[in-house]
Design an enzyme around this catalytic site. Structure first.
Site, PDB file in Angstrom:
ATOM      1  N   SER A 160       0.852  -1.180   0.000  1.00  0.00           N
ATOM      2  CA  SER A 160       0.000   0.000   0.000  1.00  0.00           C
ATOM      3  C   SER A 160       0.902   1.249   0.000  1.00  0.00           C
ATOM      4  O   SER A 160       1.825   1.331  -0.808  1.00  0.00           O
ATOM      5  CB  SER A 160      -0.910  -0.062   1.232  1.00  0.00           C
ATOM      6  N   ASP A 206      -8.527  -5.479  -6.041  1.00  0.00           N
ATOM      7  CA  ASP A 206      -8.199  -4.342  -5.179  1.00  0.00           C
ATOM      8  C   ASP A 206      -8.465  -3.038  -5.928  1.00  0.00           C
ATOM      9  O   ASP A 206      -7.896  -2.810  -6.990  1.00  0.00           O
ATOM     10  CB  ASP A 206      -6.714  -4.448  -4.799  1.00  0.00           C
ATOM     11  N   HIS A 226      -6.063  -6.407  -1.762  1.00  0.00           N
ATOM     12  CA  HIS A 226      -5.027  -5.469  -1.320  1.00  0.00           C
ATOM     13  C   HIS A 226      -3.848  -6.189  -0.644  1.00  0.00           C
ATOM     14  O   HIS A 226      -4.008  -6.790   0.406  1.00  0.00           O
ATOM     15  CB  HIS A 226      -5.676  -4.453  -0.375  1.00  0.00           C
TER      16      HIS A 226
END
Lengths: 505, 505
Positions: free
Chosen positions: B186, B436, B461
């Site tokens: 991320s 995602d 994710h």
């Protein structure tokens, strides 16, 4: 320099004082770079040789924090006269301004102005923050007030200024597709090379002339600089080299006897009686170092009015005095070539303001820590070692700031700099003249196919960036011609690739 | 989540409040990244699964200025148990800590811990400044006091922290020759990729998992995020998608009648009566978005306790209610899969502190400006446009800070990011799961031979960074196996080259 105006005269005094810093022989060599350029101001007070508009751009004072700080106005010089514009993706030539008034860099970087028309290129000379007119806090007085106001005078902030300026400028001109080629000499050359490493998306190539990117930590031996200066004298004459080498002891001995300082003052035609031997030693040492930097093959009035190959002239003078002339007499006659080539100076003013807040002195006390030493085997200077502790103490005293001697290598690569460049960089020319004492801290061999070194045996400090003259030797013409070919190659490749990328996307 | 302690309970309330930000449907998508991780804290309050020592390192608060600021103590977790040491130039695996307590990242990044032993690698998880225990000014209260104290919470400062930490650590361990491999998920993945671009001398490669490095300015269409979320539902069932799409109007209509808010409060089992429709809409929209992010193929308790493929379950619920069930009833039943899978919640607390000083909210108001919009053709969400002006107003109101929407693209490359990476980078894996919603802002195709994209159709994710489980599908095993091979390739090449470089120098 005929009949200087009072204004010119006062600048001259200022400059001489810049040249004669009171610190002991310079252990942190960084200071030379800055003073070199500051010095160059004397002789360029005249209308610019080149045409440009002067513009201003609002910059953030700290690009890397969101502290609520006042923005400042960055000056830049721009010429679009020969630019072929966005429709032809015509190039933008950007000189990375260094530690001084940008007009003087523009004036002394004739090469960029001269080649721009044949590339249909725009020319931009942005000024480095905290120099010239690009003063945070509204004035030099405020900007240089203390360590807090000076704290944003760093290389990283300057690089970000250039990145933001060029991005915005291209956006405003719808010139996003126009490739940028960077230029820079000395510290400006370091900035140009670092821009390639840190902002690869901003430019397609850089000519980094006389850029001592390796003069940090232990990347090169600290003796390098003074060894090269010394070699410049040894090359001309062994007896000249030996006379200078002997002179320090003689000065010390004379200086220590009763009335010795008065005697030295007289011998060297110093206007006000010397307060210490150090003042004289520094004055001499500065002259030798700057002579090595501006040891150009033809007469110049860049730093001082000087004959061509000035070291040869200095040595000729030192050696040509009749037998029986004293060492100090020889030194005085030699040094006069540097400080008094026009013969108009009656006495030399060594007045100094050792705590004067010069921008580069700040940089030399924060990031630009370039260790220097002198050893008896290779140097004509007195022996000394680099002492980080005393450097730190001096900086704490002068600026209330603690140097970060390992920061530049952490940020831009230390021992891994060349391999990072090789793996990650492309299109950089490291040009150097081997007479230049800074060449030892630069990149002297090709790093990759596109990161190349162009060295000239007889060149000095960023000679290649200077305007063409009728006296340019062939090797200088060749060097510039290679540079032009390489730049053209970068642009050709860029245009080829861009078509490919456009098709691919 | 059985019998939570009072401590856990209070965190849960905090988390639910994080999930339900009161701003209208999130136009600056950056906020999701931060809240995602903040949210993950709830379920991980337990002893770490992995062994490490906790250490601290003094960092400069501003690497890019010399302002006289207090240093701060950066926490890092370190395990040298399997490290084969400097004599074998054994690798160092460094996870670029992101916007949260580093212990939670360490706990949720099992992949790094699991593969380190087979590489003889040291593992380091440095914490991101202003998160967890790595608080400037001595405490979170002081660090988050105002825009001035928060101003050094930027990505560039965090990157410099990692560069300084790893340089000093290697120096102290005489491990300068040990190659560093970066990991990040991320925002941490963005940092890992940016480290490769900005500090190429610091590491030899990076696994950037689910890193939306292109989610800035106009690099990808602003509709991307919500379109992918919507696709996740459409893929499961068109009627599910349509029910959600219809629901916003129904909520609006009901909300606007007399007693409508009370009716909605009752239908959705909200503990305290709704004060506005927006609160409910945001609560729902957050759930859909997070469901898309954690749409993992097996049951997890990462963000919330959830079944495997939770969107399938939500849609099954929405679709399976008998004919005649109202749209709102369907929505409530569906959303309960997300907010109340354990069935233990009697009513939902939407209390929110819209001006709470969360670190990521600050980042989303300064640098991390990720424009988001929703259009009727691809999205099940209400239509809205990205409005930079209102975003700026909100940030000025919340934090007294003005966003710099073009800074990240200037600093790290905008439209030229991929070509800069191609020309200047190497050894980056951009891994993404296409379920995602952040995948749309990441790099989904190979950029060069060594900057590769590993995408999985059914991944969500940064699933690849999670610890191995018995339920891992083959495609996930394959993805991780490719990652391991690529990392081994980087290391092999590095060791080969190093020999060559050593011989050459």
């Amino acid at each position: 320099m005929s009949t200087p105006s009072p204004f010119l005269h006062s600048i001259l005094i200022l400059i001489v004082s810049f040249l004669c810093k009171a610190s002991a022989i310079q252990q942190n060599g960084a200071r030379y770079l800055g003073n070199f350029w500051s010095s160059s101001r004397t002789l360029s007070v005249r209308a610019s040789k080149y045409q440009y508009e002067t513009k201003y751009f609002q910059q953030k004072l700290d690009h890397f924090s969101f502290a609520d700080l006042p923005s400042f106005s960055q000056r830049y010089l721009i010429n679009t006269q020969h630019w072929e514009g966005p429709s032809r993706s015509a190039p933008i030539f950007l000189y990375c301004g260094n530690e001084g008034d940008i007009e003087w860099f523009a004036d002394n970087t004739g090469f960029v102005w001269e080649i721009a028309p044949r590339f249909g290129a725009m020319v931009i000379f942005p000024e480095h923050r905290y120099y010239g007119e690009s003063m945070p806090y509204g004035s030099k007085e405020e900007a240089y007030k203390n360590a807090t106001t000076l704290s944003y005078l760093t290389a990283e902030q300057a690089l970000a200024d250039y990145a933001v300026l060029i991005t915005e400028l291209k956006r405003n001109l719808s010139a996003q597709a126009c490739p940028v080629v960077l230029f820079g000499g000395s510290y400006g050359g370091m900035l140009a090379a670092w821009m390639r490493l840190k902002y690869p998306h901003i430019s397609i190539g850089a000519l980094a002339s006389s850029a001592p990117v390796l003069q940090f930590e232990d990347l090169v031996p600290p003796e390098t600089f003074y060894s090269i200066v010394s070699n410049g004298f040894r090359r001309e004459s062994m007896s000249c080299f030996n006379t200078i080498k002997e002179s320090w002891d003689v000065i010390n001995k004379v200086g220590q006897i009763d009335g010795g300082l008065a005697q030295l003052t007289k011998t060297f035609h110093i206007c006000r009686e010397l307060e210490s031997i150090d003042n004289l030693s520094n004055w001499l040492e500065s002259a030798y170092s700057y002579l090595a930097m501006v040891n150009y093959p033809y007469p110049t009035d860049f730093l001082m009015p000087l004959p061509g190959s000035p070291i040869k002239e200095v040595c000729r003078k030192i050696d040509s005095l009749p037998d029986g002339a004293s060492v100090l007499q020889r030194i005085f006659e030699g040094i006069s070539i540097y400080y008094n080539y026009t013969g108009k100076v009656d006495c030399f003013n060594l007045n100094d303001d050792p705590h004067g807040m010069s921008g580069w002195d700040w940089q030399a006390c924060t990031e630009m820590i370039m260790p220097m030493a002198s050893n008896m085997t290779t140097s004509m200077f007195p022996e000394f070692y680099y002492d980080p502790k005393s450097n730190e103490e001096q900086c704490l005293k002068d600026f209330h700031v603690k140097p970060r001697p390992t920061w530049i290598t952490t940020e831009f690569g230390g021992h891994a700099f060349k391999s990072a460049l090789k793996a990650f960089g492309s299109n950089i020319i490291f040009s150097n003249g081997l007479l230049d004492p800074w060449s030892g801290g630069s990149v002297l061999g090709d790093v990759s196919e596109t990161i190349v070194a162009l060295t000239t045996k007889k060149g000095a400090h960023h000679l290649d960036l200077r305007a063409a003259t009728a006296e340019d030797p062939d090797w200088l013409l060749d060097q510039r011609s290679s540079e032009i070919k390489l730049i053209r190659g970068w642009l050709d490749e860029h245009y080829d690739e861009k078509k490919a990328v456009s098709a691919y996307r």
